[in-house]
Design a protein around this motif. Structure first.
Motif, PDB file in Angstrom:
ATOM      1  N   LEU A  35       0.819  -1.211   0.000  1.00  0.00           N
ATOM      2  CA  LEU A  35       0.000   0.000   0.000  1.00  0.00           C
ATOM      3  C   LEU A  35       0.854   1.263   0.000  1.00  0.00           C
ATOM      4  O   LEU A  35       0.449   2.299  -0.529  1.00  0.00           O
ATOM      5  CB  LEU A  35      -0.951  -0.016   1.199  1.00  0.00           C
ATOM      6  N   LEU A  36       2.057   1.185   0.573  1.00  0.00           N
ATOM      7  CA  LEU A  36       2.972   2.335   0.500  1.00  0.00           C
ATOM      8  C   LEU A  36       3.258   2.668  -0.955  1.00  0.00           C
ATOM      9  O   LEU A  36       3.298   3.836  -1.357  1.00  0.00           O
ATOM     10  CB  LEU A  36       4.285   2.012   1.198  1.00  0.00           C
ATOM     11  N   GLY A  82       3.462   6.380  -0.520  1.00  0.00           N
ATOM     12  CA  GLY A  82       3.959   6.614   0.831  1.00  0.00           C
ATOM     13  C   GLY A  82       2.955   7.187   1.812  1.00  0.00           C
ATOM     14  O   GLY A  82       3.232   7.256   3.006  1.00  0.00           O
ATOM     15  N   TYR A  85       0.352   5.927   2.880  1.00  0.00           N
ATOM     16  CA  TYR A  85      -0.152   4.892   3.778  1.00  0.00           C
ATOM     17  C   TYR A  85       0.700   4.768   5.046  1.00  0.00           C
ATOM     18  O   TYR A  85       0.309   4.092   5.992  1.00  0.00           O
ATOM     19  CB  TYR A  85      -0.184   3.546   3.034  1.00  0.00           C
ATOM     20  N   ARG A  86       1.880   5.437   5.093  1.00  0.00           N
ATOM     21  CA  ARG A  86       2.783   5.220   6.220  1.00  0.00           C
ATOM     22  C   ARG A  86       2.143   5.522   7.567  1.00  0.00           C
ATOM     23  O   ARG A  86       2.498   4.927   8.576  1.00  0.00           O
ATOM     24  CB  ARG A  86       4.061   6.029   6.046  1.00  0.00           C
ATOM     25  N   ASP A  95      -0.399   0.553  12.783  1.00  0.00           N
ATOM     26  CA  ASP A  95      -0.617  -0.892  12.880  1.00  0.00           C
ATOM     27  C   ASP A  95       0.549  -1.596  13.573  1.00  0.00           C
ATOM     28  O   ASP A  95       0.345  -2.453  14.428  1.00  0.00           O
ATOM     29  CB  ASP A  95      -0.794  -1.492  11.479  1.00  0.00           C
ATOM     30  N   TYR A 123      13.612  -1.329  -8.165  1.00  0.00           N
ATOM     31  CA  TYR A 123      14.360  -0.711  -7.072  1.00  0.00           C
ATOM     32  C   TYR A 123      13.466  -0.509  -5.859  1.00  0.00           C
ATOM     33  O   TYR A 123      13.837  -0.837  -4.731  1.00  0.00           O
ATOM     34  CB  TYR A 123      14.946   0.637  -7.522  1.00  0.00           C
ATOM     35  N   VAL A 124      12.263   0.024  -6.100  1.00  0.00           N
ATOM     36  CA  VAL A 124      11.362   0.294  -4.987  1.00  0.00           C
ATOM     37  C   VAL A 124      10.973  -1.004  -4.289  1.00  0.00           C
ATOM     38  O   VAL A 124      10.984  -1.098  -3.057  1.00  0.00           O
ATOM     39  CB  VAL A 124      10.115   1.045  -5.485  1.00  0.00           C
ATOM     40  N   ALA A 150      13.901  -2.158  -2.208  1.00  0.00           N
ATOM     41  CA  ALA A 150      14.122  -1.360  -1.004  1.00  0.00           C
ATOM     42  C   ALA A 150      13.041  -1.642   0.035  1.00  0.00           C
ATOM     43  O   ALA A 150      13.332  -1.860   1.217  1.00  0.00           O
ATOM     44  CB  ALA A 150      14.154   0.123  -1.358  1.00  0.00           C
ATOM     45  N   LEU A 151      11.784  -1.681  -0.423  1.00  0.00           N
ATOM     46  CA  LEU A 151      10.693  -1.949   0.515  1.00  0.00           C
ATOM     47  C   LEU A 151      10.792  -3.366   1.059  1.00  0.00           C
ATOM     48  O   LEU A 151      10.533  -3.609   2.238  1.00  0.00           O
ATOM     49  CB  LEU A 151       9.340  -1.749  -0.173  1.00  0.00           C
ATOM     50  N   SER A 178      13.480  -3.515   3.706  1.00  0.00           N
ATOM     51  CA  SER A 178      13.044  -2.917   4.964  1.00  0.00           C
ATOM     52  C   SER A 178      12.015  -3.804   5.656  1.00  0.00           C
ATOM     53  O   SER A 178      12.035  -3.969   6.873  1.00  0.00           O
ATOM     54  CB  SER A 178      12.510  -1.511   4.689  1.00  0.00           C
ATOM     55  N   ASN A 194      11.551  13.742   8.205  1.00  0.00           N
ATOM     56  CA  ASN A 194      12.170  12.422   8.074  1.00  0.00           C
ATOM     57  C   ASN A 194      13.043  12.067   9.258  1.00  0.00           C
ATOM     58  O   ASN A 194      14.115  11.499   9.098  1.00  0.00           O
ATOM     59  CB  ASN A 194      13.003  12.346   6.793  1.00  0.00           C
TER      60      ASN A 194
END
Lengths: 428, 373
Positions: free
Chosen positions: A42-43, A48, A50-51, A57, A367-368, A371-372, A375, A424
């Motif tokens: 969802l991000l 983003g 949704y963060r 959560d 890439y995204v 990275a996600l 994490s 950030n």
């Protein structure tokens, strides 16, 4: 209908028994994975936004499953609250942003304006970290009472900046003193109802425990840097300018400054050693700091001790590496298939804009996702496990005091959390 | 009358004491009783709210309660009965999911809006704002940018002037260059002081900065075969100055970094998306701007009676050796497209007006001859 099992409204205070209490973590891996994976998807979809829901959560999960002396914590914050806090923070930051922008244009980015802006933003950032902590504490409910924080965020921000400077000047040796001082400040202003917190961890103790790690990492780094300093750069520069080709330059250096190769070799080896050591020793460092931190927490007469074992933390990180390896393998296959498909559909010679667009989209997308994914795996393995291990290994003394706390403190504003997000600097 | 009963843990929200209580489900409220059967509190079902708790505990609180009183129920049958009576409690999470889906929908819409404003809103805003920014302000930006860019470009050995035209052998070249620039400037109606410099860089390139600073690289002069080719490139750069494209780029950059940097926040991987989006969008803005500058250059060349098609020819020649890449990442349209557009505007000329005589052109070609490159 009038017979009740146990307890009663007026819980008998009784004599203060020196009873110890345990901390438990009840959460399983699978539901946390579900929260994180859904959140990651969802991000991407919401770029983003949704963060705010994801962070809510994850906190709900972690808090609810952390049980202190038989009672679980509750995170009572909502995503909407942080979203509104974020929007207010943006509204406050926009004028500042414009001032910095115009200032940078007027004076030139290399001017003193940059320095002022960096320091100002760092102070606002740490102020936001403080306010965000206040928000999290007041949204942490335990036995029907919430925690709260007193004290000045600006004071905290100035302290943080001071300790950053000290750490930079001492190559990190000031870290234990910085941690001890800042934790004293933070926990000294933390309250559970009318129970005041404080921090009693000793900086010297942390320094002694961490010193071997510091030597293993900083000593080779210093060797690497001194190897570079030993090189006569003026001479090398002259050779570079005089040389006609790469091989010519290399030959001349070998003849005129043979020690250059030795210095570069030493630099690479020493720095490589330092980097590898830093990675390998990170779990050990984390264990030492966590154990020291938990063992320093006090609330009135309640004290915590941690028996966190380094071996367990290493196991958590090895698990993380295992998952990471599998994920990397999967991503390689996906990347290969994606680019092969683009190649088949559009051909290699075709210079069409669609082929380019798809290639760039695929590259950014991969890439995204990587990275996600990285994490998500980190949070679902190493981070969750260290949280669980830290909780499970903590023991509290005099927990009977927890039964007699009175409520106090006002709920904090979500602005700090929003500000921290806009800058950030947000944390868990 | 009771609809059900059971036991629970109760925290009154004033102290941390834990109370074992009995619950009775009356028709309109949850009645909380102590062990002697005395009523502690009554919680209306409509105000009940389900709170986050571990799986084996059903935790409820009361909406609009000044304190955080909590009931914790482990008897799942009792929890089920309360769930049926309280309208806002759904342990299955169906209504929470519905709210969440709506939030996600709004968030996706917000994301789409942001992308659209980045593609259409930001350039539009920059187009509207750039002409009204005071020229004095643009010049101040120009001075700052110029100092920075010059520092970045000047890679020469110490002692060698970065700018061509200073040394004795370069003086004649500079005079010719200035004559050429004066003619172009007189036709351009810039309303901004112009500073055109030739600098020692090997690339065949030229660019304009905010505030009327134009740089022509030595590599470009080396590659130019006649004065019209060089003049056409400079005329193109004067187009950027006249259109205030430098100012526009500054405004666009600020708008994009605000939109993507601040509003989106830095979720993991977001940095790369922001960079990719900025690069592609800025290139797209820039391609339109380049076409406009080309048209300006053509008009100036035509007004001078010089060969306006020289730009297209020159571009195609110097871009022949550049390696192929992604065209949507190029900030200039391809040379072929540009040449076609230029030729469509400018009629072919057999014999143009000479902007410089052959001696002046020969001197101009040696404007950087004073130092070995």
């Amino acid at each position: 209908m009038a017979s009740f099992d146990a307890g009663g409204l007026a819980t008998a205070p009784g004599p203060i028994d020196r009873q110890t209490g345990n901390v438990r973590f009840l959460g399983q891996d699978a539901p946390y994975w579900r929260i994180l994976v859904r959140g990651a998807v969802l991000l991407m979809v919401t770029l983003g936004i949704y963060r705010f829901w994801l962070i809510t959560d994850t906190r709900r999960f972690l808090w609810a499953n952390t049980e202190i002396d038989g009672e679980s914590l509750e995170y009572s914050g909502t995503a909407l609250e942080i979203l509104l806090g974020f929007l207010v923070a943006i509204a406050l930051l926009v004028p500042l942003y414009i001032v910095f922008f115009l200032g940078a244009l007027g004076v030139g980015t290399a001017g003193p304006m940059t320095g002022i802006a960096v320091v100002a933003l760092a102070i606002i950032g740490q102020y936001a970290v403080w306010r965000a902590r206040s928000y999290r504490l007041t949204r942490t409910v335990f036995r029907g009472l919430h925690f709260h924080q007193t004290g000045s965020g600006l004071h905290y921000a100035v302290c943080v900046l001071f300790w950053w400077a000290m750490m930079a000047l001492t190559l990190g040796l000031a870290y234990p003193f910085a941690q001890a001082s800042l934790e004293r400040f933070k926990l000294g202003h933390t309250h559970y109802g009318d129970l005041p917190g404080r921090f009693e961890g000793s900086a010297v103790q942390l320094l002694l425990r961490g010193l071997p790690l510091w030597f293993v990492i900083v000593a080779p780094t210093l060797i690497a840097l001194s190897a570079l300093l030993a090189v006569d750069w003026a001479q090398i520069g002259q050779i570079m300018r005089a040389g006609r080709s790469t091989s010519d330059i290399l030959g001349r250096i070998g003849a005129q400054a043979p020690e250059f190769y030795g210095a570069i070799g030493l630099f690479v080896v020493a720095l490589g050693f330092a980097v590898v050591a830093a990675i390998v020793l990170f779990p050990a460092f984390q264990t030492i700091v966590m154990r020291w931190w938990v063992s320093g927490i006090r609330f009135a007469d309640i004290s915590a001790t941690s028996q966190l074992r380094m071996f367990d933390v290493y196991k958590a990180y090895l698990r993380f590496l295992g998952y990471l390896f599998l994920f990397a393998l999967a991503m390689l296959i996906v990347a290969f298939v994606t680019f092969a498909m683009i190649g088949i559909v559009f051909g290699t010679s075709d210079q069409s804009k669609f082929a380019e667009m798809f290639t760039i989209l695929a590259m950014v997308g991969l890439y995204v996702v990587s990275a996600l994914g990285l994490s998500t795996i980190y949070q679902a393995t190493a981070k969750l496990w260290v949280w669980r291990l830290t909780a499970q290994s903590a023991v509290l003394s005099d927990v009977s005091l927890l039964h007699r706390v009175k409520g106090a403190g006002e709920p904090g504003s979500p602005l700090g959390e929003g500000l921290a997000d806009a800058l950030n600097v947000g944390g868990l | 009358m009771s609809l059900g009963a059971g036991t629970a843990r109760y925290f009154d929200g004033r102290t941390s004491a834990r109370h074992e209580v009995r619950l009775e489900l009356a028709p309109h409220a949850l009645v909380i009783l102590d062990r002697d059967g005395a009523i502690i509190d009554q919680w209306s079902y409509v105000r009940l709210k389900h709170l986050s708790a571990p799986d084996h505990i059903f935790r409820v609180g009361l909406r609009k309660n000044p304190v955080l009183a909590r009931l914790e129920i482990t008897d799942m049958q009792l929890a089920h009965e309360i769930d049926l009576l309280a309208p806002d409690i759904d342990r299955t999470g169906a209504s929470a999911r519905k709210i969440r889906r709506r939030a996600i929908g709004w968030a996706a819409l917000a994301a789409a809006t942001m992308v659209l404003s980045a593609i259409y809103g930001v350039p539009l805003l920059a187009d509207r704002l750039a002409p009204v920014v005071p020229r004095g302000f643009e010049q101040r930006i120009g001075v700052a940018t110029n100092a920075q860019i010059r520092g970045m470009l000047d890679k020469g050995p110490p002692g060698r002037p970065f700018e061509c035209g200073e040394a004795a052998v370069e003086q004649a070249g500079r005079a010719a260059f200035q004559k050429l620039v004066r003619q172009l400037e007189a036709t351009s109606n810039l309303r901004m002081p112009l500073t055109v410099s030739v600098v020692r860089r090997p690339e065949a390139n030229a660019f304009a900065l905010p505030g009327g600073y134009v740089y022509v690289f030595q590599g470009l002069i080396d590659k130019a075969e006649n004065v019209d080719e060089l003049a056409a490139v400079i005329a193109h750069e004067l187009g950027h100055v006249a259109h205030r494209d430098g100012m526009r780029a500054v405004l666009q950059g600020a708008g994009l970094s605000f939109l993507f940097g601040m509003m989106l926040g830095d979720f993991v991987g977001g940095g790369a998306v922001v960079l990719a989006a900025r690069t592609i969008l800025e290139s797209a803005y820039s391609r339109n701007v380049e076409n406009a500058a080309d048209r300006f250059g053509v008009r100036v060349m035509l007004a001078l009676g010089a060969d306006a098609r020289a730009l297209g020819r020159f571009l195609q020649r110097i871009s022949g050796d550049t390696p192929g890449g992604f065209t949507i990442l190029l900030d200039h349209p391809t040379a072929r497209e540009r040449a076609a557009a230029i030729n469509a505007m400018a009629p072919p000329q057999s014999r143009g007006v000479a902007l410089l005589d052959p001696y002046e052109w020969a001197a101009l070609k040696r404007i950087c001859a004073g130092y070995r490159t």
